[in-house]
Write a protein that holds these residues in place. Structure first.
Motif, PDB file in Angstrom:
ATOM      1  N   ILE A   1       0.845  -1.202   0.000  1.00  6.20           N
ATOM      2  CA  ILE A   1       0.000   0.000   0.000  1.00  6.20           C
ATOM      3  C   ILE A   1       0.877   1.246   0.000  1.00  6.20           C
ATOM      4  O   ILE A   1       0.640   2.201  -0.753  1.00  6.20           O
ATOM      5  CB  ILE A   1      -0.942   0.007   1.230  1.00  6.20           C
ATOM      6  N   GLY A   2       1.915   1.237   0.846  1.00  9.14           N
ATOM      7  CA  GLY A   2       2.822   2.382   0.907  1.00  9.14           C
ATOM      8  C   GLY A   2       3.592   2.599  -0.387  1.00  9.14           C
ATOM      9  O   GLY A   2       3.768   3.739  -0.836  1.00  9.14           O
ATOM     10  N   ASP A   3       4.029   1.509  -1.007  1.00  4.97           N
ATOM     11  CA  ASP A   3       4.790   1.612  -2.256  1.00  4.97           C
ATOM     12  C   ASP A   3       3.926   2.064  -3.421  1.00  4.97           C
ATOM     13  O   ASP A   3       4.403   2.753  -4.341  1.00  4.97           O
ATOM     14  CB  ASP A   3       5.426   0.259  -2.603  1.00  4.97           C
ATOM     15  N   ASP A   4       2.649   1.678  -3.423  1.00  5.83           N
ATOM     16  CA  ASP A   4       1.776   1.922  -4.575  1.00  5.83           C
ATOM     17  C   ASP A   4       1.046   3.261  -4.539  1.00  5.83           C
ATOM     18  O   ASP A   4       0.518   3.695  -5.577  1.00  5.83           O
ATOM     19  CB  ASP A   4       0.726   0.812  -4.684  1.00  5.83           C
ATOM     20  N   HIS A   5       0.996   3.917  -3.394  1.00  3.68           N
ATOM     21  CA  HIS A   5       0.147   5.095  -3.259  1.00  3.68           C
ATOM     22  C   HIS A   5       0.929   6.350  -2.868  1.00  3.68           C
ATOM     23  O   HIS A   5       1.893   6.278  -2.095  1.00  3.68           O
ATOM     24  CB  HIS A   5      -0.937   4.855  -2.198  1.00  3.68           C
ATOM     25  N   GLU A   6       0.473   7.480  -3.415  1.00  6.11           N
ATOM     26  CA  GLU A   6       0.983   8.768  -2.940  1.00  6.11           C
ATOM     27  C   GLU A   6       0.417   9.047  -1.547  1.00  6.11           C
ATOM     28  O   GLU A   6       1.092   9.587  -0.682  1.00  6.11           O
ATOM     29  CB  GLU A   6       0.586   9.888  -3.905  1.00  6.11           C
ATOM     30  N   TYR A   7      -0.842   8.690  -1.366  1.00 10.85           N
ATOM     31  CA  TYR A   7      -1.467   8.755  -0.042  1.00 10.85           C
ATOM     32  C   TYR A   7      -2.572   7.705   0.012  1.00 10.85           C
ATOM     33  O   TYR A   7      -3.132   7.308  -1.015  1.00 10.85           O
ATOM     34  CB  TYR A   7      -2.006  10.160   0.271  1.00 10.85           C
ATOM     35  N   PHE A   8      -2.839   7.244   1.199  1.00 12.25           N
ATOM     36  CA  PHE A   8      -3.890   6.239   1.410  1.00 12.25           C
ATOM     37  C   PHE A   8      -4.489   6.517   2.778  1.00 12.25           C
ATOM     38  O   PHE A   8      -3.862   6.275   3.817  1.00 12.25           O
ATOM     39  CB  PHE A   8      -3.308   4.825   1.352  1.00 12.25           C
ATOM     40  N   LYS A   9      -5.715   7.040   2.773  1.00  9.69           N
ATOM     41  CA  LYS A   9      -6.361   7.438   4.014  1.00  9.69           C
ATOM     42  C   LYS A   9      -7.638   6.623   4.242  1.00  9.69           C
ATOM     43  O   LYS A   9      -8.330   6.259   3.285  1.00  9.69           O
ATOM     44  CB  LYS A   9      -6.721   8.925   3.991  1.00  9.69           C
ATOM     45  N   LEU A  10      -7.932   6.384   5.507  1.00  9.83           N
ATOM     46  CA  LEU A  10      -9.183   5.737   5.903  1.00  9.83           C
ATOM     47  C   LEU A  10     -10.072   6.806   6.513  1.00  9.83           C
ATOM     48  O   LEU A  10      -9.687   7.466   7.481  1.00  9.83           O
ATOM     49  CB  LEU A  10      -8.914   4.627   6.921  1.00  9.83           C
ATOM     50  N   THR A  11     -11.276   6.978   5.957  1.00 11.01           N
ATOM     51  CA  THR A  11     -12.172   8.027   6.437  1.00 11.01           C
ATOM     52  C   THR A  11     -13.549   7.458   6.752  1.00 11.01           C
ATOM     53  O   THR A  11     -13.884   6.328   6.371  1.00 11.01           O
ATOM     54  CB  THR A  11     -12.313   9.142   5.380  1.00 11.01           C
ATOM     55  N   ASP A  12     -14.342   8.269   7.435  1.00  9.51           N
ATOM     56  CA  ASP A  12     -15.736   7.915   7.772  1.00  9.51           C
ATOM     57  C   ASP A  12     -15.829   6.546   8.451  1.00  9.51           C
ATOM     58  O   ASP A  12     -16.727   5.746   8.167  1.00  9.51           O
ATOM     59  CB  ASP A  12     -16.627   7.918   6.517  1.00  9.51           C
ATOM     60  N   ILE A  13     -14.909   6.281   9.354  1.00 10.20           N
ATOM     61  CA  ILE A  13     -14.877   4.973  10.015  1.00 10.20           C
ATOM     62  C   ILE A  13     -15.993   4.876  11.055  1.00 10.20           C
ATOM     63  O   ILE A  13     -16.118   5.728  11.930  1.00 10.20           O
ATOM     64  CB  ILE A  13     -13.514   4.746  10.701  1.00 10.20           C
ATOM     65  N   GLN A  14     -16.801   3.832  10.929  1.00 11.88           N
ATOM     66  CA  GLN A  14     -17.828   3.542  11.934  1.00 11.88           C
ATOM     67  C   GLN A  14     -17.669   2.094  12.367  1.00 11.88           C
ATOM     68  O   GLN A  14     -17.532   1.196  11.524  1.00 11.88           O
ATOM     69  CB  GLN A  14     -19.227   3.775  11.364  1.00 11.88           C
ATOM     70  N   LEU A  15     -17.679   1.867  13.677  1.00  9.54           N
ATOM     71  CA  LEU A  15     -17.454   0.534  14.222  1.00  9.54           C
ATOM     72  C   LEU A  15     -18.752  -0.031  14.788  1.00  9.54           C
ATOM     73  O   LEU A  15     -19.512   0.666  15.466  1.00  9.54           O
ATOM     74  CB  LEU A  15     -16.386   0.589  15.322  1.00  9.54           C
ATOM     75  N   HIS A  16     -18.986  -1.316  14.505  1.00  8.97           N
ATOM     76  CA  HIS A  16     -20.216  -1.978  14.917  1.00  8.97           C
ATOM     77  C   HIS A  16     -19.845  -3.256  15.688  1.00  8.97           C
ATOM     78  O   HIS A  16     -19.247  -4.178  15.118  1.00  8.97           O
ATOM     79  CB  HIS A  16     -21.070  -2.332  13.695  1.00  8.97           C
ATOM     80  N   ASP A  17     -20.231  -3.287  16.957  1.00  8.17           N
ATOM     81  CA  ASP A  17     -19.955  -4.463  17.787  1.00  8.17           C
ATOM     82  C   ASP A  17     -20.904  -5.583  17.400  1.00  8.17           C
ATOM     83  O   ASP A  17     -22.113  -5.383  17.293  1.00  8.17           O
ATOM     84  CB  ASP A  17     -20.137  -4.100  19.263  1.00  8.17           C
ATOM     85  N   MET A  18     -20.353  -6.776  17.180  1.00 10.64           N
ATOM     86  CA  MET A  18     -21.156  -7.910  16.761  1.00 10.64           C
ATOM     87  C   MET A  18     -20.975  -9.067  17.742  1.00 10.64           C
ATOM     88  O   MET A  18     -20.124  -9.016  18.627  1.00 10.64           O
ATOM     89  CB  MET A  18     -20.765  -8.339  15.340  1.00 10.64           C
ATOM     90  N   SER A  19     -21.777 -10.107  17.572  1.00 14.70           N
ATOM     91  CA  SER A  19     -21.633 -11.287  18.415  1.00 14.70           C
ATOM     92  C   SER A  19     -20.418 -12.083  17.957  1.00 14.70           C
ATOM     93  O   SER A  19     -19.776 -11.759  16.955  1.00 14.70           O
ATOM     94  CB  SER A  19     -22.893 -12.153  18.327  1.00 14.70           C
ATOM     95  N   ASN A  20     -20.116 -13.137  18.684  1.00  8.43           N
ATOM     96  CA  ASN A  20     -19.016 -14.034  18.326  1.00  8.43           C
ATOM     97  C   ASN A  20     -17.667 -13.329  18.280  1.00  8.43           C
ATOM     98  O   ASN A  20     -16.804 -13.670  17.471  1.00  8.43           O
ATOM     99  CB  ASN A  20     -19.287 -14.740  16.995  1.00  8.43           C
ATOM    100  N   ASN A  21     -17.486 -12.310  19.127  1.00  3.10           N
ATOM    101  CA  ASN A  21     -16.207 -11.608  19.214  1.00  3.10           C
ATOM    102  C   ASN A  21     -15.762 -11.043  17.872  1.00  3.10           C
ATOM    103  O   ASN A  21     -14.594 -11.184  17.475  1.00  3.10           O
ATOM    104  CB  ASN A  21     -15.120 -12.527  19.795  1.00  3.10           C
ATOM    105  N   GLN A  22     -16.696 -10.418  17.189  1.00  2.89           N
ATOM    106  CA  GLN A  22     -16.375  -9.784  15.912  1.00  2.89           C
ATOM    107  C   GLN A  22     -16.753  -8.304  15.940  1.00  2.89           C
ATOM    108  O   GLN A  22     -17.684  -7.898  16.632  1.00  2.89           O
ATOM    109  CB  GLN A  22     -17.112 -10.483  14.766  1.00  2.89           C
ATOM    110  N   VAL A  23     -15.999  -7.525  15.169  1.00  4.11           N
ATOM    111  CA  VAL A  23     -16.284  -6.102  14.997  1.00  4.11           C
ATOM    112  C   VAL A  23     -16.341  -5.825  13.500  1.00  4.11           C
ATOM    113  O   VAL A  23     -15.431  -6.212  12.748  1.00  4.11           O
ATOM    114  CB  VAL A  23     -15.200  -5.226  15.653  1.00  4.11           C
ATOM    115  N   LEU A  24     -17.409  -5.176  13.064  1.00  2.00           N
ATOM    116  CA  LEU A  24     -17.541  -4.778  11.668  1.00  2.00           C
ATOM    117  C   LEU A  24     -17.257  -3.286  11.561  1.00  2.00           C
ATOM    118  O   LEU A  24     -17.856  -2.479  12.267  1.00  2.00           O
ATOM    119  CB  LEU A  24     -18.948  -5.075  11.148  1.00  2.00           C
TER     120      LEU A  24
END
Length: 291
Positions: A219-242
């Motif tokens: 990702i670092g080699d291929d991109h001038e910049y790479f940002k993660l935006t509008d992150i929303q976290l959802h707690d799920m069953s079975n020890n998972q996070v979406l």
């Protein structure tokens, strides 16, 4: 006369203390050996009227478990529900007919456990048992343990820490602190990129080093910049996070930018990420990477 009487009373008192101490040691030895053989050896037949009183009682909620047959049926769930069992008495002591046991239970959930189908999860839980003896037999028990942690380790309930761990990982990624992201991954983590994504050629990436070299470095080699935006976290069953989010990035080779929706499914076990699955619009990625 008074001196003789005093010495006599003292002698009787010391004798009673010595006898009581000896009896308690004998009870502790019998108690420890019995439970070691029941749990570690799977010898449920030792739950009998030789080692337990006929009305053996487990203090429980919503109602107590009373009687040898019911007591045996209760512990049958542990013996058939788990394999690779290691039951350890960390410490044990007592006074009179009372015994206190600090224990540790390890095992892999490979069978039916109180109606819960096998999850394949491993558990490592500690607890304390208060026991009462009667005439050299186990008469009553009451267990104290973190049932919520137990259910979390089985994957039945999610840990409240999971979302915080994922949130911290995204923040670390945003500042370029890749070692902090890798630190949350289990040493055998299985990381999968979305099918059709160029980075999916190494699926599944096993272990943090594979993720570092196969994903983050590329990702670092291929991109001038790479940002993660509008992150929303959802707690799920079975020890998972979406996580639902967007990729805001620019490809070096083509000079093309893209802003696309994505989703990440994180799976936890004992506070570590054991699996990661990416979902993304791979058509947009392919368009950005191709001239």
């Amino acid at each position: 006369m008074k001196k003789t009487l005093t010495l006599c009373m003292l002698s009787i008192g010391l004798c009673l203390m010595s006898c009581g101490d000896s009896k308690n040691k004998k009870d502790i030895k019998m108690y420890s050996e019995t439970w070691d053989q029941i749990v570690n050896d799977g010898n449920l037949d030792l739950i009998n009227n030789t080692n337990f009183t006929e009305d053996i009682t487990m203090i429980s909620s919503p109602e107590n478990i009373v009687g040898i047959d019911n007591f045996k049926a209760f512990y049958q769930n542990f013996i058939t529900g788990f394999s690779d069992i290691q039951f350890t008495v960390v410490d044990i002591f007592g006074e009179g007919d009372n015994i206190i046991k600090h224990w540790n239970f390890k095992g892999k959930h490979t069978g039916d456990f109180f109606g819960i189908p096998a999850t394949g999860k491993s558990v490592d839980i500690e607890g304390v048992t208060l026991a009462k003896m009667k005439d050299g037999k186990i008469a009553q028990e009451q267990d104290f343990m973190d049932n919520m942690l137990f259910m979390q380790q089985l994957g039945i309930m999610s840990s409240s820490d999971n979302i915080g761990i994922v949130d911290a990982a995204y923040k670390a990624f945003g500042t370029g602190d890749i070692p902090a992201v890798l630190a949350v991954l289990d040493e055998k983590v299985e990381w999968n990129e979305a099918e059709g994504n160029a980075y999916a050629d190494g699926n599944p990436y096993i272990g943090p080093d594979a993720v570092l070299n196969g994903i983050f470095k590329r990702i670092g080699d291929d991109h001038e910049y790479f940002k993660l935006t509008d992150i929303q976290l959802h707690d799920m069953s079975n020890n998972q996070v979406l996580a639902t989010l967007r990729y805001d990035a620019k490809v070096k080779k083509t000079g093309k930018s893209y802003n696309t929706q994505a989703a990440h499914l994180w799976t936890f076990n004992n506070g570590k990420v054991v699996a990661f699955q990416q979902y993304v619009d791979t058509k947009q990625l392919a368009t950005a990477f191709n001239k």
